[in-house]
Enzyme design. Sequence first.
Site, PDB file in Angstrom:
ATOM      1  N   ASN A  10      43.961  46.226  46.901  1.00 45.98           N
ATOM      2  CA  ASN A  10      44.364  47.083  45.790  1.00 45.98           C
ATOM      3  C   ASN A  10      43.669  48.413  46.032  1.00 45.98           C
ATOM      4  O   ASN A  10      42.464  48.527  45.860  1.00 45.98           O
ATOM      5  CB  ASN A  10      43.924  46.451  44.463  1.00 45.98           C
ATOM      6  CG  ASN A  10      44.147  47.392  43.288  1.00 45.98           C
ATOM      7  OD1 ASN A  10      44.787  48.439  43.424  1.00 45.98           O
ATOM      8  ND2 ASN A  10      43.627  47.027  42.128  1.00 45.98           N
ATOM      9  N   TRP A  11      44.449  49.378  46.455  1.00 44.27           N
ATOM     10  CA  TRP A  11      43.854  50.665  46.843  1.00 44.27           C
ATOM     11  C   TRP A  11      43.413  51.503  45.637  1.00 44.27           C
ATOM     12  O   TRP A  11      42.706  52.482  45.791  1.00 44.27           O
ATOM     13  CB  TRP A  11      44.855  51.467  47.698  1.00 44.27           C
ATOM     14  CG  TRP A  11      45.073  50.931  49.078  1.00 44.27           C
ATOM     15  CD1 TRP A  11      44.725  49.687  49.547  1.00 44.27           C
ATOM     16  CD2 TRP A  11      45.679  51.617  50.177  1.00 44.27           C
ATOM     17  NE1 TRP A  11      45.082  49.565  50.868  1.00 44.27           N
ATOM     18  CE2 TRP A  11      45.672  50.733  51.276  1.00 44.27           C
ATOM     19  CE3 TRP A  11      46.232  52.888  50.331  1.00 44.27           C
ATOM     20  CZ2 TRP A  11      46.197  51.092  52.522  1.00 44.27           C
ATOM     21  CZ3 TRP A  11      46.758  53.248  51.558  1.00 44.27           C
ATOM     22  CH2 TRP A  11      46.732  52.359  52.652  1.00 44.27           C
ATOM     23  N   LYS A  12      43.900  51.135  44.460  1.00 45.07           N
ATOM     24  CA  LYS A  12      43.584  51.900  43.232  1.00 45.07           C
ATOM     25  C   LYS A  12      43.990  53.367  43.429  1.00 45.07           C
ATOM     26  O   LYS A  12      44.948  53.636  44.140  1.00 45.07           O
ATOM     27  CB  LYS A  12      42.118  51.728  42.855  1.00 45.07           C
ATOM     28  CG  LYS A  12      41.743  50.242  42.787  1.00 45.07           C
ATOM     29  CD  LYS A  12      40.424  49.961  42.142  1.00 45.07           C
ATOM     30  CE  LYS A  12      40.199  48.445  42.110  1.00 45.07           C
ATOM     31  NZ  LYS A  12      38.974  48.066  41.410  1.00 45.07           N
ATOM     32  N   HIS A  95      46.101  44.708  35.605  1.00 46.84           N
ATOM     33  CA  HIS A  95      44.745  44.894  36.137  1.00 46.84           C
ATOM     34  C   HIS A  95      43.821  45.329  34.985  1.00 46.84           C
ATOM     35  O   HIS A  95      44.252  46.057  34.091  1.00 46.84           O
ATOM     36  CB  HIS A  95      44.743  45.935  37.257  1.00 46.84           C
ATOM     37  CG  HIS A  95      43.450  45.978  38.013  1.00 46.84           C
ATOM     38  ND1 HIS A  95      42.343  46.636  37.524  1.00 46.84           N
ATOM     39  CD2 HIS A  95      43.076  45.400  39.171  1.00 46.84           C
ATOM     40  CE1 HIS A  95      41.346  46.469  38.388  1.00 46.84           C
ATOM     41  NE2 HIS A  95      41.754  45.722  39.387  1.00 46.84           N
ATOM     42  N   GLU A  97      41.652  47.526  34.812  1.00 44.65           N
ATOM     43  CA  GLU A  97      41.556  48.978  34.651  1.00 44.65           C
ATOM     44  C   GLU A  97      42.753  49.507  33.861  1.00 44.65           C
ATOM     45  O   GLU A  97      42.632  50.453  33.078  1.00 44.65           O
ATOM     46  CB  GLU A  97      41.450  49.648  36.031  1.00 44.65           C
ATOM     47  CG  GLU A  97      40.066  49.412  36.634  1.00 44.65           C
ATOM     48  CD  GLU A  97      40.035  49.327  38.144  1.00 44.65           C
ATOM     49  OE1 GLU A  97      40.995  49.762  38.810  1.00 44.65           O
ATOM     50  OE2 GLU A  97      39.034  48.797  38.683  1.00 44.65           O
ATOM     51  N   GLU A 167      39.927  38.136  38.135  1.00 44.51           N
ATOM     52  CA  GLU A 167      38.972  39.209  38.432  1.00 44.51           C
ATOM     53  C   GLU A 167      38.000  39.381  37.263  1.00 44.51           C
ATOM     54  O   GLU A 167      38.319  40.075  36.296  1.00 44.51           O
ATOM     55  CB  GLU A 167      39.717  40.530  38.660  1.00 44.51           C
ATOM     56  CG  GLU A 167      40.695  40.491  39.809  1.00 44.51           C
ATOM     57  CD  GLU A 167      40.939  41.881  40.392  1.00 44.51           C
ATOM     58  OE1 GLU A 167      40.794  42.005  41.607  1.00 44.51           O
ATOM     59  OE2 GLU A 167      41.221  42.826  39.632  1.00 44.51           O
ATOM     60  N   GLY A 173      33.937  46.340  41.468  1.00 42.40           N
ATOM     61  CA  GLY A 173      33.337  47.611  41.878  1.00 42.40           C
ATOM     62  C   GLY A 173      31.837  47.680  41.651  1.00 42.40           C
ATOM     63  O   GLY A 173      31.240  48.746  41.721  1.00 42.40           O
ATOM     64  N   SER A 213      34.497  42.638  44.078  1.00 43.50           N
ATOM     65  CA  SER A 213      33.482  42.848  45.122  1.00 43.50           C
ATOM     66  C   SER A 213      33.590  41.867  46.287  1.00 43.50           C
ATOM     67  O   SER A 213      32.583  41.493  46.885  1.00 43.50           O
ATOM     68  CB  SER A 213      32.069  42.808  44.523  1.00 43.50           C
ATOM     69  OG  SER A 213      31.912  43.842  43.575  1.00 43.50           O
ATOM     70  N   GLY A 234      39.380  45.370  46.342  1.00 49.14           N
ATOM     71  CA  GLY A 234      39.390  46.794  46.028  1.00 49.14           C
ATOM     72  C   GLY A 234      38.737  47.608  47.124  1.00 49.14           C
ATOM     73  O   GLY A 234      39.338  47.902  48.159  1.00 49.14           O
ATOM     74  N   GLY A 235      37.480  47.958  46.923  1.00 50.44           N
ATOM     75  CA  GLY A 235      36.759  48.848  47.832  1.00 50.44           C
ATOM     76  C   GLY A 235      36.861  48.473  49.306  1.00 50.44           C
ATOM     77  O   GLY A 235      37.101  49.332  50.161  1.00 50.44           O
TER      78      GLY A 235
HETATM   79  P1  13P Z   1      36.408  45.706  44.159  1.00 56.46           P
HETATM   80  O1  13P Z   1      36.745  44.804  45.308  1.00 56.46           O
HETATM   81  O2  13P Z   1      36.185  47.129  44.538  1.00 56.46           O
HETATM   82  O3  13P Z   1      35.316  45.125  43.316  1.00 56.46           O
HETATM   83  O4  13P Z   1      37.713  45.735  43.219  1.00 56.46           O
HETATM   84  C1  13P Z   1      38.285  44.548  42.846  1.00 56.46           C
HETATM   85  C2  13P Z   1      39.574  44.836  42.182  1.00 56.46           C
HETATM   86  O5  13P Z   1      39.617  45.335  41.077  1.00 56.46           O
HETATM   87  C3  13P Z   1      40.805  44.520  42.913  1.00 56.46           C
HETATM   88  O6  13P Z   1      41.910  44.616  42.085  1.00 56.46           O
END
Ligand code: 13P
Length: 249
Positions: A10-12, A95, A97, A167, A173, A213, A234-235
């Site tokens: 998930n590149w956000k 998600h 967010e 999640e 994050g 994470s 994510g990251g």
């Molecule tokens: P991180 O892997 O950066 O913690 O993000 C997880 C996430 O929200 C994937 O959708």
Amino acid sequence: MARRKIVAGNWKMNKTPSEAVALVEELKPLVASDDVDVVFCVPAIDIIPVAEAVKGTNIQVGAENMYFEEKGAYTGEISPAMLVDAGVKYVVLGHSERREYFAETDATVNKKVLKAFEHGITPIMCCGETLEQREQGVTMDFIRQQVKIGLQNVTADQAKTMVIAYEPIWAIGTGKTATTEQAQEVCAGIRACIAEVYDEATAEAIRIQYGGSVNAATAPELFAQADIDGGLVGGAALKPDFGKIVNYK
Ligand code: 13P
């Protein structure tokens, strides 16, 4: 029947279109895999160039959001037909967010899940508790509600094909991955909830990811758990590490 693992990035809100293509070129050789489904969920504006860049590879393209109406006066939104036409196969829905910053609710997530199925897009429906909820001992109650409302009017045959991403919000994050035991416990709880709502066959078929994470060091143990069928990353999805996560074995 063993479920096929699915690892999605998930590149956000990261990477401009040209940066996105450069990242795909860098990751392409690293994420090659015969036994894991690999999905890059990218910002809407990156979808078309990324779909072009992944042609001929094992990478599938996903979106990070989608609106639940067909078309019309919804300024700024992206319709399911637009995503399909651009080559999208998966869409991340609900998600945390989006729930936190863009007022998504279980009810709007449900509308989006139903609409995605109508258009043949596979939903990756997210759920997860806050740290406060975990400390209060209501994690599973909260997640069961998210899952049940998110799946209202979804048929068993549809549910079998979808992905649920667990999640925990406190792990996103933060560098604070849930322990393997915590992640497995909730993913098993989600599968039990699916068995109650539908049946055992549906629960056995649905794929449940862990997200929060995930990195190259934590992926092998997490993905080896009985009820964890891959990850939503994510990251680490923006780095060569993603190749190690896909090829976690
Ligand atoms: P991180 O892997 O950066 O913690 O993000 C997880 C996430 O929200 C994937 O959708």
